[in-house]
Write a protein that holds these residues in place. Sequence first.
Motif, short mmCIF file in Angstrom:
data_model
loop_
_atom_site.label_atom_id
_atom_site.label_comp_id
_atom_site.label_asym_id
_atom_site.label_seq_id
_atom_site.Cartn_x
_atom_site.Cartn_y
_atom_site.Cartn_z
N LYS A 1 5.42 -3.60 3.86
CA LYS A 1 4.89 -4.38 2.48
C LYS A 1 3.37 -4.90 2.88
CE LYS A 1 6.45 -8.92 2.73
NZ LYS A 1 7.44 -10.03 1.82
N ALA B 1 10.68 5.69 -1.11
CA ALA B 1 10.06 5.62 -2.04
C ALA B 1 8.75 4.79 -1.79
CB ALA B 1 10.84 4.81 -3.15
N LEU C 1 8.94 2.20 1.21
CA LEU C 1 10.48 1.98 1.59
C LEU C 1 11.05 3.24 2.44
CD1 LEU C 1 13.05 0.21 1.14
CD2 LEU C 1 13.76 1.74 -0.80
N LEU D 1 6.57 1.88 -3.43
CA LEU D 1 6.88 0.84 -4.65
C LEU D 1 5.66 0.04 -5.03
CD1 LEU D 1 9.97 -0.53 -2.72
CD2 LEU D 1 10.15 1.29 -4.68
N GLU D 2 5.74 -0.19 -6.39
CA GLU D 2 4.34 -1.00 -6.61
C GLU D 2 4.70 -2.50 -5.69
OE1 GLU D 2 4.48 -2.10 -10.88
OE2 GLU D 2 4.57 0.01 -11.43
N ARG D 3 3.45 -2.92 -5.46
CA ARG D 3 3.38 -4.23 -4.68
C ARG D 3 3.98 -5.36 -5.39
NH1 ARG D 3 -0.84 -5.34 -1.75
NH2 ARG D 3 -0.45 -2.95 -0.76
N VAL E 1 0.44 -0.04 -2.11
CA VAL E 1 1.88 0.18 -2.52
C VAL E 1 2.79 -0.19 -1.12
CG1 VAL E 1 1.68 1.94 -4.20
CG2 VAL E 1 1.71 2.67 -1.83
N ASP E 2 3.67 -0.64 -1.38
CA ASP E 2 4.80 -0.51 -0.20
C ASP E 2 5.77 0.67 0.11
OD1 ASP E 2 3.93 -3.34 -0.32
OD2 ASP E 2 5.84 -4.05 -1.48
N LEU F 1 11.35 -1.71 5.22
CA LEU F 1 10.24 -1.93 4.19
C LEU F 1 8.90 -2.27 4.73
CD1 LEU F 1 9.53 -2.10 1.17
CD2 LEU F 1 10.00 -4.53 1.02
N PHE G 1 7.45 -5.28 -5.64
CA PHE G 1 8.73 -4.91 -6.13
C PHE G 1 9.98 -5.55 -5.43
CE2 PHE G 1 12.07 -1.96 -6.98
CZ PHE G 1 12.15 -2.05 -8.41
N GLU G 2 10.93 -6.03 -5.89
CA GLU G 2 11.82 -6.51 -5.13
C GLU G 2 12.83 -5.46 -4.80
OE1 GLU G 2 12.35 -9.66 -3.99
OE2 GLU G 2 10.57 -10.10 -4.88
N VAL G 3 13.29 -5.49 -3.37
CA VAL G 3 14.07 -4.39 -2.95
C VAL G 3 14.92 -5.00 -1.96
CG1 VAL G 3 12.41 -3.37 -1.42
CG2 VAL G 3 14.40 -2.05 -2.28
#
Length: 465
Positions: A6, A30, A22, A32-34, A19-20, A4, A36-38
């Motif tokens: 980020k 993907a 992945l 991801l919205e800043r 955005v982050d 990730l 967002f837990e993953v």
Amino acid sequence: MRLLVKNGSVVTPDGVQEVDVLCENGTIAALLERGFEVDADEVVDVTGQLVFPGFIDPHVHSRDPGLTEKEDFAHSTLGALTGGVTTILEMPNAIPPVDSADMFRQRREHHEQVAWVDFGLWGIAIGDSNLDEIGPMFAEGAAAVKLFWGYALRKDTKQLVYNMGDEPPENLILPPENGGVLRIFKAVAAAGGLLGVHCEDRDILAASEEELGHPIESYDDLLAARPAIAEATSIAVGAQFSKATGCRFHVVHMASEAGADVVRAAQDEGLPVTAETCPQYLSLSAEDYERIGPMMKVYPPIRGVENQESLWEAVNDGTIVSIGSDHAPHTVEEKSQPLATQPAGGVGCETFGPVMLDQMFKGGTTPERFAEVMSTSTAKLYGLYPRKGAILPGSDADLTIVDPEATWTVRNEELVAKQPTSAWNGFELKGMPTTVILRGEVAMKDRKPVGERRGRFVAARHDSE
């Protein structure tokens, strides 16, 4: 493997997104919205930095094999990596050149053993003797075929000869006349490929050197011996050949306002004509010769500042769609010779990203346009998109992460090049690639490689465009 990236600002030709990214198993999974837990195996925090699609350098001469005292593929790809590049396209004029599908396969296998970044390969167009190999080279995945318009080759090695007067005619493969060049355009068009051309009319060069009347002594002499009209004339003829055949015609290392004007006119007519320029033409001018000296000798030569300004205009209006380093090293001893006898070319892979970033931060172009010409439109031109040149789900997870505030002073002694000779030696540059992600893994951090070399061949697919 999930990685990730980020807290960075993701820059693409479409804009800047907070955005982050992945990455999973080598590709982008993907955006991801800043926050967002993953779950991820590794997290790279790039707060305050810009995340670009991995830089692509489409114009590299690694001298390997044949002239490895000057450079080799391991050094050029490591230099590219330290400068933020994730993919290079290797030019075909090593010894022997890549002039057939069989040689293409041999060169691929040779380079795969030592590559630090991903790479593609050019083939070479010699003339009638290898017309029937152009289609097979594209079938092997060639990114383009290169024509060194007006240059002869040695019969024994097929090495380029820059001055035919230095060799007995019986030792040379003479350059094709325009009828032969037209046949090359037809062959590339039939293969659906891209023809990249070094554009300088040899008759104009010969006449200009004769008109000079004495050996080259000054930089003004060099410019007089290689005038911009030589470039513009070859481009104009090539544009007409493109019009007649439908061949995609790409001008490499375009150096002049006159050349840009011809390319723009061809594009306005709807012709499939594109152009590349290089960091040396966008960051240096003839006025820098007093500071740099003969080390800045390249072909076509770096011209007056008005040409630099016109080339930036061409970058920003879309006339120029790609930027390449034209990395073409010589030995330290060769590059230490006087202007008249010094060979043209120099180290460029390692400074490609930093020099261009410095120019961007000075206002040369926008971050979005920078992402376009340093990655996305280059990938599209050479049949690599969307595998390369994109930050999209499914694309290779190649990212160049840039600290806008970092600075770097270029010093020859700190370069990784086999022959460390840079025209930018002593220049302080602002904006540095700090991290490179290559296919979802950290490959470079703070100009140092991370892990083992893992570059691999990338086949071009022009029929997908």
